[in-house]
Design an enzyme around this catalytic site. Structure first.
Site, PDB file in Angstrom:
ATOM      1  N   ASP A  55     -54.998 -44.762  48.580  1.00  9.47           N
ATOM      2  CA  ASP A  55     -55.515 -43.901  48.018  1.00  9.47           C
ATOM      3  C   ASP A  55     -54.822 -43.419  46.908  1.00  9.47           C
ATOM      4  O   ASP A  55     -55.129 -42.470  46.053  1.00  9.47           O
ATOM      5  CB  ASP A  55     -55.366 -42.733  49.078  1.00  9.47           C
ATOM      6  CG  ASP A  55     -56.066 -42.844  50.483  1.00  9.47           C
ATOM      7  OD1 ASP A  55     -57.364 -43.463  50.197  1.00  9.47           O
ATOM      8  OD2 ASP A  55     -55.571 -42.597  51.279  1.00  9.47           O
ATOM      9  N   HIS A  56     -53.522 -44.038  46.729  1.00  8.11           N
ATOM     10  CA  HIS A  56     -52.790 -43.495  45.667  1.00  8.11           C
ATOM     11  C   HIS A  56     -52.467 -44.899  44.717  1.00  8.11           C
ATOM     12  O   HIS A  56     -51.405 -45.414  44.870  1.00  8.11           O
ATOM     13  CB  HIS A  56     -51.662 -42.882  45.910  1.00  8.11           C
ATOM     14  CG  HIS A  56     -50.748 -42.241  44.773  1.00  8.11           C
ATOM     15  ND1 HIS A  56     -49.993 -42.674  43.881  1.00  8.11           N
ATOM     16  CD2 HIS A  56     -50.682 -40.848  44.449  1.00  8.11           C
ATOM     17  CE1 HIS A  56     -49.263 -42.234  43.282  1.00  8.11           C
ATOM     18  NE2 HIS A  56     -49.656 -40.827  43.373  1.00  8.11           N
TER      19      HIS A  56
END
Lengths: 140, 182
Positions: free
Chosen positions: B33-34
């Site tokens: 997600d990052h």
């Protein structure tokens, strides 16, 4: 010339201005404020936005920057839960006298009668820290 | 998910210094997600790893009798990013320790290059107040996190007591001493 300047700096290390500048730098680092905001009259909490957790950081930095030892409760009030000193979160007359004795560099004249303990910290100004450090250095 | 952001200690000098590593893997959900397609270790989790390294260093200094909480981060500077597959080395030095708390200087390295420079203030919670706020259990030192230190001690004792442990990180040997429990 270099030697003369060095000597001069050593000799003036503990003057009020030198201490003030170091205290100012300490608060700039600890509180993330601008140097211009750290005036002698500025209060730590209301003007410079300090929070209670910053007090520990300030103590560490003052010790480091000035090479002094600050015993617990000597700079900021602690251990005031004794019922003779506080009742319902407010300082008794004896409590105020005790704080005057413990914290001689703090000007308590602005406190109302039976002040809340928390209000004590609101009184702290930059100049009071300078006075405290000056006393420590002079007594060293 | 286990809230453990260091993998092992390479070096632990009681009351002075600790060096730990953190391997970044695509098995970790947060890297997906990052960011999607560009897995970068969040700066906040690098700080968390440094705080865990430093928190154990601070707690061990008082034999874990104090309840230690991260109080403040006066400084956090980052000079790059770490991605999946990288190995971070966390170095933490205990610079100040007193009854009320401690200060550590933490640095994260990626391939010997300084990636992050962080100052952390820890507070020792007053026992009465901390019990009111957090209950009787120690707030910071979960057993899982302490197991990381136990493993380092065990390996130090198992190999050559009081002699340097040699580990390899980023291709560079690192010598260190793991201090046995007092």
């Amino acid at each position: 010339m270099g030697q003369v300047n060095l000597f001069f700096r050593e000799e003036t290390m503990s003057t009020h201005d030198e201490i003030y500048e170091k205290v100012q730098a300490t608060l700039v680092d600890a509180l993330g404020v601008d140097e211009g905001d750290v005036t002698p009259e500025a209060t730590l909490f209301n003007d410079l936005g300090a929070e209670s957790i910053d007090l520990l950081d300030i103590v560490f930095r003052l010790e480091r920057n000035f090479g002094i030892k600050i015993p617990r409760g000597e700079l900021f009030p602690e251990n005031v839960s004794d019922p003779e000193l506080t009742q319902d979160g407010k300082l008794t007359t004896k409590g105020v006298d005790e704080m005057k004795a413990r914290l001689p560099f703090v000007d308590l004249s602005g406190l109302p009668e039976n002040p809340e303990v928390d209000k004590l910290l609101d009184l702290y100004t930059v100049d009071m820290l300078v006075k405290y450090v000056a006393t420590k250095l002079n007594n060293a | 998910m286990r809230w453990i952001w260091i993998d092992k200690f390479l070096e632990f000098r009681s009351g002075e210094f600790a060096r730990a590593i953190k391997n970044l893997s695509l098995a970790e959900e947060h890297l997906h997600d990052h960011y999607p397609g560009y897995p970068v270790m969040p700066a906040s989790l690098i700080i968390e790893g440094l705080a865990q390294t430093g928190g154990i260093l601070v707690g061990e200094a008082s034999n874990f009798q104090e309840k230690v909480v991260l109080a403040k981060i006066p400084k956090a500077e980052f000079h790059g990013v770490a991605c999946a597959g990288d190995q971070l080395v966390y170095e933490v030095t205990l610079t100040d320790l007193r009854a009320e708390g401690a200060v550590v200087q933490g640095k994260a390295f990626l391939q010997d290059e300084l990636l992050a420079d962080v100052e952390i203030v820890f507070a020792h919670l007053d026992n009465t107040r901390s019990n009111q706020i957090f209950g009787p259990k120690n707030f910071v030192f979960t057993q899982q996190l302490l197991n990381v230190l136990d493993l380092a001690k065990a390996r130090g004792n198992a190999s050559r007591p009081s002699t340097p442990i040699t580990e390899v990180t980023n291709g560079q040997p690192v010598d260190g001493v793991v201090t046995p429990p007092a």
